[in-house]
Design a protein around this motif. Sequence first.
Motif, PDB file in Angstrom:
ATOM      1  N   ASP A 179     -10.330   1.803   3.119  1.00  0.00           N
ATOM      2  CA  ASP A 179     -10.819   2.009   1.611  1.00  0.00           C
ATOM      3  C   ASP A 179      -9.967   1.497   0.488  1.00  0.00           C
ATOM      4  O   ASP A 179      -8.597   1.179   1.042  1.00  0.00           O
ATOM      5  CB  ASP A 179     -11.707   3.265   1.713  1.00  0.00           C
ATOM      6  CG  ASP A 179     -10.706   4.309   1.700  1.00  0.00           C
ATOM      7  OD1 ASP A 179      -9.422   4.212   1.621  1.00  0.00           O
ATOM      8  OD2 ASP A 179     -11.125   5.548   1.914  1.00  0.00           O
ATOM      9  N   LYS A 180     -10.118   1.975  -0.441  1.00  0.00           N
ATOM     10  CA  LYS A 180      -9.311   1.764  -1.617  1.00  0.00           C
ATOM     11  C   LYS A 180      -7.963   2.774  -1.865  1.00  0.00           C
ATOM     12  O   LYS A 180      -7.145   2.517  -2.425  1.00  0.00           O
ATOM     13  CB  LYS A 180      -9.921   1.714  -2.938  1.00  0.00           C
ATOM     14  CG  LYS A 180     -10.540   3.231  -3.217  1.00  0.00           C
ATOM     15  CD  LYS A 180     -11.183   3.133  -4.638  1.00  0.00           C
ATOM     16  CE  LYS A 180     -11.883   4.369  -4.986  1.00  0.00           C
ATOM     17  NZ  LYS A 180     -12.665   4.357  -6.235  1.00  0.00           N
ATOM     18  N   THR A 181      -7.694   3.585  -0.677  1.00  0.00           N
ATOM     19  CA  THR A 181      -6.940   4.628  -0.872  1.00  0.00           C
ATOM     20  C   THR A 181      -5.685   4.093  -0.943  1.00  0.00           C
ATOM     21  O   THR A 181      -4.747   4.333  -1.572  1.00  0.00           O
ATOM     22  CB  THR A 181      -6.904   5.722   0.284  1.00  0.00           C
ATOM     23  OG1 THR A 181      -8.063   6.138   0.427  1.00  0.00           O
ATOM     24  CG2 THR A 181      -5.725   6.689   0.244  1.00  0.00           C
ATOM     25  N   MET A 182      -5.203   3.018   0.000  1.00  0.00           N
ATOM     26  CA  MET A 182      -3.920   2.476   0.166  1.00  0.00           C
ATOM     27  C   MET A 182      -3.880   1.130  -0.765  1.00  0.00           C
ATOM     28  O   MET A 182      -2.781   0.648  -0.528  1.00  0.00           O
ATOM     29  CB  MET A 182      -3.700   2.111   1.538  1.00  0.00           C
ATOM     30  CG  MET A 182      -3.719   3.553   2.581  1.00  0.00           C
ATOM     31  SD  MET A 182      -2.414   4.552   2.140  1.00  0.00           S
ATOM     32  CE  MET A 182      -0.867   3.911   2.871  1.00  0.00           C
ATOM     33  N   LEU A 183      -4.794   0.849  -1.463  1.00  0.00           N
ATOM     34  CA  LEU A 183      -4.727  -0.304  -2.155  1.00  0.00           C
ATOM     35  C   LEU A 183      -3.405  -0.379  -3.188  1.00  0.00           C
ATOM     36  O   LEU A 183      -2.734  -1.396  -3.350  1.00  0.00           O
ATOM     37  CB  LEU A 183      -5.840  -0.520  -3.063  1.00  0.00           C
ATOM     38  CG  LEU A 183      -5.869  -1.978  -4.088  1.00  0.00           C
ATOM     39  CD1 LEU A 183      -5.991  -3.319  -3.038  1.00  0.00           C
ATOM     40  CD2 LEU A 183      -7.219  -1.997  -4.812  1.00  0.00           C
ATOM     41  N   PRO A 184      -3.003   0.611  -3.812  1.00  0.00           N
ATOM     42  CA  PRO A 184      -1.632   0.757  -4.558  1.00  0.00           C
ATOM     43  C   PRO A 184      -0.446   0.237  -3.859  1.00  0.00           C
ATOM     44  O   PRO A 184       0.378  -0.316  -4.352  1.00  0.00           O
ATOM     45  CB  PRO A 184      -1.526   1.963  -5.134  1.00  0.00           C
ATOM     46  CG  PRO A 184      -3.124   2.352  -5.465  1.00  0.00           C
ATOM     47  CD  PRO A 184      -3.806   1.861  -3.873  1.00  0.00           C
ATOM     48  N   MET A 185      -0.411   0.749  -2.573  1.00  0.00           N
ATOM     49  CA  MET A 185       0.540   0.330  -1.708  1.00  0.00           C
ATOM     50  C   MET A 185       0.600  -1.023  -1.351  1.00  0.00           C
ATOM     51  O   MET A 185       1.459  -1.871  -1.432  1.00  0.00           O
ATOM     52  CB  MET A 185       0.684   1.246  -0.520  1.00  0.00           C
ATOM     53  CG  MET A 185       1.944   1.071   0.262  1.00  0.00           C
ATOM     54  SD  MET A 185       1.844   1.656   1.995  1.00  0.00           S
ATOM     55  CE  MET A 185       0.894   0.296   2.728  1.00  0.00           C
ATOM     56  N   LEU A 186      -0.648  -1.428  -1.099  1.00  0.00           N
ATOM     57  CA  LEU A 186      -0.647  -3.141  -0.838  1.00  0.00           C
ATOM     58  C   LEU A 186      -0.132  -4.020  -1.880  1.00  0.00           C
ATOM     59  O   LEU A 186       0.410  -4.850  -1.865  1.00  0.00           O
ATOM     60  CB  LEU A 186      -2.059  -3.377  -0.134  1.00  0.00           C
ATOM     61  CG  LEU A 186      -2.417  -2.771   0.964  1.00  0.00           C
ATOM     62  CD1 LEU A 186      -3.909  -3.302   1.409  1.00  0.00           C
ATOM     63  CD2 LEU A 186      -1.406  -3.211   2.360  1.00  0.00           C
ATOM     64  N   THR A 187      -0.722  -3.582  -3.093  1.00  0.00           N
ATOM     65  CA  THR A 187      -0.485  -4.543  -4.456  1.00  0.00           C
ATOM     66  C   THR A 187       1.016  -4.234  -4.629  1.00  0.00           C
ATOM     67  O   THR A 187       1.745  -4.990  -5.055  1.00  0.00           O
ATOM     68  CB  THR A 187      -1.330  -4.128  -5.368  1.00  0.00           C
ATOM     69  OG1 THR A 187      -1.257  -2.627  -5.802  1.00  0.00           O
ATOM     70  CG2 THR A 187      -2.720  -4.410  -5.096  1.00  0.00           C
ATOM     71  N   GLY A 188       1.534  -2.998  -4.525  1.00  0.00           N
ATOM     72  CA  GLY A 188       3.039  -2.689  -4.655  1.00  0.00           C
ATOM     73  C   GLY A 188       3.806  -3.549  -3.680  1.00  0.00           C
ATOM     74  O   GLY A 188       4.929  -3.914  -4.195  1.00  0.00           O
ATOM     75  N   ILE A 189       3.701  -3.772  -2.541  1.00  0.00           N
ATOM     76  CA  ILE A 189       4.588  -4.402  -1.476  1.00  0.00           C
ATOM     77  C   ILE A 189       4.403  -6.025  -1.937  1.00  0.00           C
ATOM     78  O   ILE A 189       5.452  -6.886  -1.826  1.00  0.00           O
ATOM     79  CB  ILE A 189       4.228  -4.375  -0.071  1.00  0.00           C
ATOM     80  CG1 ILE A 189       2.856  -4.933   0.304  1.00  0.00           C
ATOM     81  CG2 ILE A 189       4.176  -2.839   0.316  1.00  0.00           C
ATOM     82  CD1 ILE A 189       2.584  -4.963   1.804  1.00  0.00           C
ATOM     83  N   ALA A 190       3.240  -6.539  -2.310  1.00  0.00           N
ATOM     84  CA  ALA A 190       3.180  -7.795  -3.058  1.00  0.00           C
ATOM     85  C   ALA A 190       4.229  -7.999  -4.061  1.00  0.00           C
ATOM     86  O   ALA A 190       4.840  -9.040  -4.416  1.00  0.00           O
ATOM     87  CB  ALA A 190       1.759  -8.302  -3.289  1.00  0.00           C
TER      88      ALA A 190
END
Length: 254
Positions: free
Chosen positions: A199-210
């Motif tokens: 779900d969206k819980t880890m979306l900030p981490m994913l956009t952060g690594i990009a």
Amino acid sequence: MSKSTTTSDHRESLLRMMDAADALPGAAALRTRSYELLNLPAGASVVDVGCGAGRAVAELAEQDARAIGVDLSEQMLAAARHRWPDADFRLGDACDLPLGNGAVAGYRADKVFHDLPDAGKALAEATRVLAPGGRIVLLGQDWDTFVIDSDDPALTRTIVHARADRTVNPRAARRYRNLLLDAGFEDVAVEMHTGVFTDKTMLPMLTGIAEAARAGGAITAEQETAWAAEQTERARVGRLFLALPIFAASARRP
């Protein structure tokens, strides 16, 4: 805006991120498992290195351990002391702990060794502060091993590796066993616990690594935007997939 206000805002933002991480599925169970691996007798002393805001220190104290939290950040220690005023928190470095020789029966470090340029030196210090027969537990993720579903696996691989390359010691977790053996520890064991997020819980981490990959020059701004947009859409429609393997190593000081 004053410098003190900016510093306070940064601390609060970091604390919110840490609290969110602590609340992730499986996080509490993994902390509990780390305490089991320490196998401390009642009343034993234990140091939590890189204690951050002090949650593990408080939980260990609830289990009748004499827990000591050590961290490099005065800001984190201030937050920890505010949250847990009766706990013992000390400023210190993993390679220069504010403890005497053989002072503790347990040593715990969670997501610390990937930030250390010299893991061997930190383990020598762990050996110094542990009493004979004392237990050590190391937890952490391998920064080269993020499993992410994407329409562009080649770009995803570039992003993951680029983010790993910006970490001081990105593959420390896969080396835990050999590092402990090299340092003279015995009964070395390693477990892997994998968190799966959809779900969206880890979306900030994913956009952060990009963002980190783009900042490091590994990808273009257009690639960052496109990849982040795909992951954001996946999160919106319930198709995001991220798996994070976490390694838990334990050993005994002879």
